[in-house]
Design a protein around this motif. Sequence first.
Motif, PDB file in Angstrom:
ATOM      1  N   ASP A 223       0.824  -1.211   0.000  1.00 41.77           N
ATOM      2  CA  ASP A 223       0.000   0.000   0.000  1.00 41.77           C
ATOM      3  C   ASP A 223       0.856   1.258   0.000  1.00 41.77           C
ATOM      4  OD1 ASP A 223      -2.559  -1.191  -0.047  1.00 41.77           O
ATOM      5  OD2 ASP A 223      -2.435  -1.617   2.093  1.00 41.77           O
ATOM      6  N   ARG A 224       1.983   1.201   0.675  1.00 42.36           N
ATOM      7  CA  ARG A 224       2.890   2.340   0.673  1.00 42.36           C
ATOM      8  C   ARG A 224       3.384   2.638  -0.732  1.00 42.36           C
ATOM      9  NH1 ARG A 224       8.962   2.368   2.876  1.00 42.36           N
ATOM     10  NH2 ARG A 224       9.474   4.551   2.509  1.00 42.36           N
ATOM     11  N   ALA A 225       3.758   1.594  -1.461  1.00 42.22           N
ATOM     12  CA  ALA A 225       4.222   1.778  -2.828  1.00 42.22           C
ATOM     13  C   ALA A 225       3.124   2.348  -3.712  1.00 42.22           C
ATOM     14  CB  ALA A 225       4.717   0.446  -3.392  1.00 42.22           C
ATOM     15  N   ILE A 226       1.936   1.814  -3.586  1.00 41.31           N
ATOM     16  CA  ILE A 226       0.810   2.290  -4.401  1.00 41.31           C
ATOM     17  C   ILE A 226       0.513   3.755  -4.104  1.00 41.31           C
ATOM     18  CG2 ILE A 226      -1.675   2.028  -4.766  1.00 41.31           C
ATOM     19  CD1 ILE A 226      -1.202  -1.028  -4.225  1.00 41.31           C
ATOM     20  N   ASP A 227       0.528   4.123  -2.834  1.00 37.64           N
ATOM     21  CA  ASP A 227       0.206   5.498  -2.447  1.00 37.64           C
ATOM     22  C   ASP A 227       1.217   6.512  -2.975  1.00 37.64           C
ATOM     23  OD1 ASP A 227      -2.021   4.584  -1.112  1.00 37.64           O
ATOM     24  OD2 ASP A 227      -1.115   4.660   0.881  1.00 37.64           O
ATOM     25  N   LEU A 228       2.428   6.066  -3.280  1.00 41.09           N
ATOM     26  CA  LEU A 228       3.447   6.979  -3.792  1.00 41.09           C
ATOM     27  C   LEU A 228       3.224   7.365  -5.247  1.00 41.09           C
ATOM     28  CD1 LEU A 228       6.608   5.332  -2.205  1.00 41.09           C
ATOM     29  CD2 LEU A 228       5.742   7.614  -1.691  1.00 41.09           C
ATOM     30  N   ILE A 229       2.446   6.585  -5.974  1.00 37.21           N
ATOM     31  CA  ILE A 229       2.232   6.840  -7.393  1.00 37.21           C
ATOM     32  C   ILE A 229       1.296   8.034  -7.552  1.00 37.21           C
ATOM     33  CG2 ILE A 229       1.259   5.900  -9.527  1.00 37.21           C
ATOM     34  CD1 ILE A 229       2.134   3.130  -8.469  1.00 37.21           C
ATOM     35  N   PRO A 230       1.705   9.056  -8.304  1.00 41.86           N
ATOM     36  CA  PRO A 230       0.857  10.244  -8.449  1.00 41.86           C
ATOM     37  C   PRO A 230      -0.425   9.933  -9.214  1.00 41.86           C
ATOM     38  CG  PRO A 230       2.747  10.382  -9.911  1.00 41.86           C
ATOM     39  CD  PRO A 230       2.981   9.193  -9.034  1.00 41.86           C
ATOM     40  N   GLU A 231      -1.529  10.508  -8.784  1.00 36.42           N
ATOM     41  CA  GLU A 231      -2.806  10.319  -9.468  1.00 36.42           C
ATOM     42  C   GLU A 231      -2.681  10.797 -10.910  1.00 36.42           C
ATOM     43  OE1 GLU A 231      -5.606   9.005  -8.596  1.00 36.42           O
ATOM     44  OE2 GLU A 231      -5.603   8.851  -6.406  1.00 36.42           O
ATOM     45  N   GLY A 232      -3.018   9.910 -11.834  1.00 31.43           N
ATOM     46  CA  GLY A 232      -2.996  10.271 -13.238  1.00 31.43           C
ATOM     47  C   GLY A 232      -1.624  10.303 -13.868  1.00 31.43           C
ATOM     48  N   GLY A 233      -0.593   9.959 -13.115  1.00 27.43           N
ATOM     49  CA  GLY A 233       0.762  10.001 -13.645  1.00 27.43           C
ATOM     50  C   GLY A 233       1.050   8.845 -14.591  1.00 27.43           C
ATOM     51  N   GLN A 234       2.117   8.987 -15.368  1.00 29.31           N
ATOM     52  CA  GLN A 234       2.532   7.949 -16.297  1.00 29.31           C
ATOM     53  C   GLN A 234       3.504   6.998 -15.608  1.00 29.31           C
ATOM     54  OE1 GLN A 234       2.445   8.785 -20.697  1.00 29.31           O
ATOM     55  NE2 GLN A 234       3.657  10.493 -19.951  1.00 29.31           N
ATOM     56  N   ILE A 235       3.268   5.716 -15.800  1.00 30.72           N
ATOM     57  CA  ILE A 235       4.047   4.685 -15.127  1.00 30.72           C
ATOM     58  C   ILE A 235       4.774   3.825 -16.149  1.00 30.72           C
ATOM     59  CG2 ILE A 235       3.969   2.700 -13.567  1.00 30.72           C
ATOM     60  CD1 ILE A 235       1.186   3.747 -12.658  1.00 30.72           C
ATOM     61  N   ALA A 236       6.069   3.638 -15.934  1.00 36.84           N
ATOM     62  CA  ALA A 236       6.812   2.583 -16.621  1.00 36.84           C
ATOM     63  C   ALA A 236       6.914   1.424 -15.643  1.00 36.84           C
ATOM     64  CB  ALA A 236       8.190   3.064 -17.038  1.00 36.84           C
ATOM     65  N   LEU A 237       6.328   0.311 -16.000  1.00 39.56           N
ATOM     66  CA  LEU A 237       6.286  -0.865 -15.130  1.00 39.56           C
ATOM     67  C   LEU A 237       7.437  -1.782 -15.520  1.00 39.56           C
ATOM     68  CD1 LEU A 237       4.714  -2.367 -12.929  1.00 39.56           C
ATOM     69  CD2 LEU A 237       3.223  -3.281 -14.723  1.00 39.56           C
ATOM     70  N   CYS A 238       8.459  -1.829 -14.665  1.00 35.45           N
ATOM     71  CA  CYS A 238       9.678  -2.602 -14.946  1.00 35.45           C
ATOM     72  C   CYS A 238       9.722  -3.802 -14.003  1.00 35.45           C
ATOM     73  CB  CYS A 238      10.921  -1.728 -14.754  1.00 35.45           C
ATOM     74  SG  CYS A 238      10.998  -0.303 -15.864  1.00 35.45           S
ATOM     75  N   ILE A 239       9.495  -4.975 -14.555  1.00 34.64           N
ATOM     76  CA  ILE A 239       9.392  -6.188 -13.744  1.00 34.64           C
ATOM     77  C   ILE A 239      10.531  -7.136 -14.083  1.00 34.64           C
ATOM     78  CG2 ILE A 239       7.938  -8.106 -13.030  1.00 34.64           C
ATOM     79  CD1 ILE A 239       5.543  -6.557 -14.183  1.00 34.64           C
ATOM     80  N   ASP A 240      11.315  -7.452 -13.088  1.00 35.71           N
ATOM     81  CA  ASP A 240      12.331  -8.489 -13.212  1.00 35.71           C
ATOM     82  C   ASP A 240      11.728  -9.764 -12.626  1.00 35.71           C
ATOM     83  OD1 ASP A 240      14.618 -10.151 -12.787  1.00 35.71           O
ATOM     84  OD2 ASP A 240      15.876  -8.372 -12.892  1.00 35.71           O
ATOM     85  N   CYS A 241      11.809 -10.858 -13.364  1.00 36.09           N
ATOM     86  CA  CYS A 241      11.157 -12.090 -12.915  1.00 36.09           C
ATOM     87  C   CYS A 241      11.610 -12.529 -11.529  1.00 36.09           C
ATOM     88  CB  CYS A 241      11.381 -13.204 -13.924  1.00 36.09           C
ATOM     89  SG  CYS A 241      10.379 -13.024 -15.428  1.00 36.09           S
ATOM     90  N   ASP A 242      12.850 -12.166 -11.139  1.00 39.08           N
ATOM     91  CA  ASP A 242      13.310 -12.620  -9.824  1.00 39.08           C
ATOM     92  C   ASP A 242      12.655 -11.880  -8.672  1.00 39.08           C
ATOM     93  OD1 ASP A 242      14.700 -10.185  -9.488  1.00 39.08           O
ATOM     94  OD2 ASP A 242      16.631 -11.042 -10.022  1.00 39.08           O
ATOM     95  N   ALA A 243      11.792 -10.893  -8.972  1.00 40.02           N
ATOM     96  CA  ALA A 243      10.997 -10.280  -7.907  1.00 40.02           C
ATOM     97  C   ALA A 243      10.071 -11.299  -7.270  1.00 40.02           C
ATOM     98  CB  ALA A 243      10.181  -9.114  -8.459  1.00 40.02           C
ATOM     99  N   LEU A 244       9.603 -12.258  -8.082  1.00 41.28           N
ATOM    100  CA  LEU A 244       8.703 -13.291  -7.581  1.00 41.28           C
ATOM    101  C   LEU A 244       9.490 -14.353  -6.825  1.00 41.28           C
ATOM    102  CD1 LEU A 244       6.484 -13.719 -10.762  1.00 41.28           C
ATOM    103  CD2 LEU A 244       5.950 -12.397  -8.707  1.00 41.28           C
TER     104      LEU A 244
END
Length: 324
Positions: A223-244
């Motif tokens: 929730d902390r991470a989600i709350d940091l994202i600005p409303e309406g802002g543009q997001i680059a979603l960078c996922i490294d498989c080792d996060a899982l």
Amino acid sequence: MADLKDMFGAAGESGTFLGLPKGDVSDAAAAPKADIVIMGADCATPYASVGAYCAGGPDAIRAGSADYAGDTRKVNFDLLGPLLPDGIRAVDAGNLSVDPLNAPASRGAIRQAIGQVLQAGAVPVLLGGDDSLPIPILEAMAPAGPLTILQIDAHIDWRDEVDGERLGLSSTMRRASEMEHVVQIIQVGARGVGSAGMAELEAARDWGAVIIPAHDMPHGGLDRAIDLIPEGGQIALCIDCDALDPSIMPAVIAPTAGGLTYAQALYLIRGAAARGRIAAVDLVEFMPERDQNGAGAVTAAQLLTTILGLIGRQVANPRSGCAV
């Protein structure tokens, strides 16, 4: 004789992700007809000692989607609705031509392809492939203006160089921090012992990156991470498989206990999409030779399928955000 995918009703184009129609990122006339363009790249910056160490990753992830391919009206229960909304067109443009012996040319090809997709008004989704792929993607996004990076990764990637290479392994977020259009970096999932030293951690914090380690996930970190994202802002979603966690994603360079569960990753990405617009996605560092009976590929494909659905809903309802 029928196999499992036949029983599930799999169909569509052979060899594409989810059986989606084939596209051509170099075809300017066709590109605007797509809302989402999937591409693959085996590498961006290989090393002489290990070569293109995640080659084959894009095709393995495509294969992981095969059992459910061909009908985007099927219900995705991760979204409680169809895979893609009516009228949303996603295509698979295949793998980009990259040269494991010419890193600058490979990065240039990726940067150009991403730029063409963005210029056509579509959302690029890049499958990898090595974990330096985000650098040319993020460079191509400069004309789009202020950008928030949500990196989901077991490592923070703030090393300035590795074996003299500044645009490769472990340097992606360091290079991103030097791009003027990148205004925010949120890093989720770091854990265990990686390649970073205290100098790299301090550099990230000094720049303003917010690092939320994996052990914080059960204690409000998502929730902390989600709350940091600005409303309406543009997001680059960078996922490294080792996060899982390696229990569900064994196909990585350095499996490390304590990673995100599928449910945690889904919660985070859905939450991010509810606040901002996903403008580009990369899913990287998938090593096919380390997978176990294709389980990692299926997990990667399931997560990516849901991400495509989130993007499709944002495209279909740009004013209301992502209603699922």
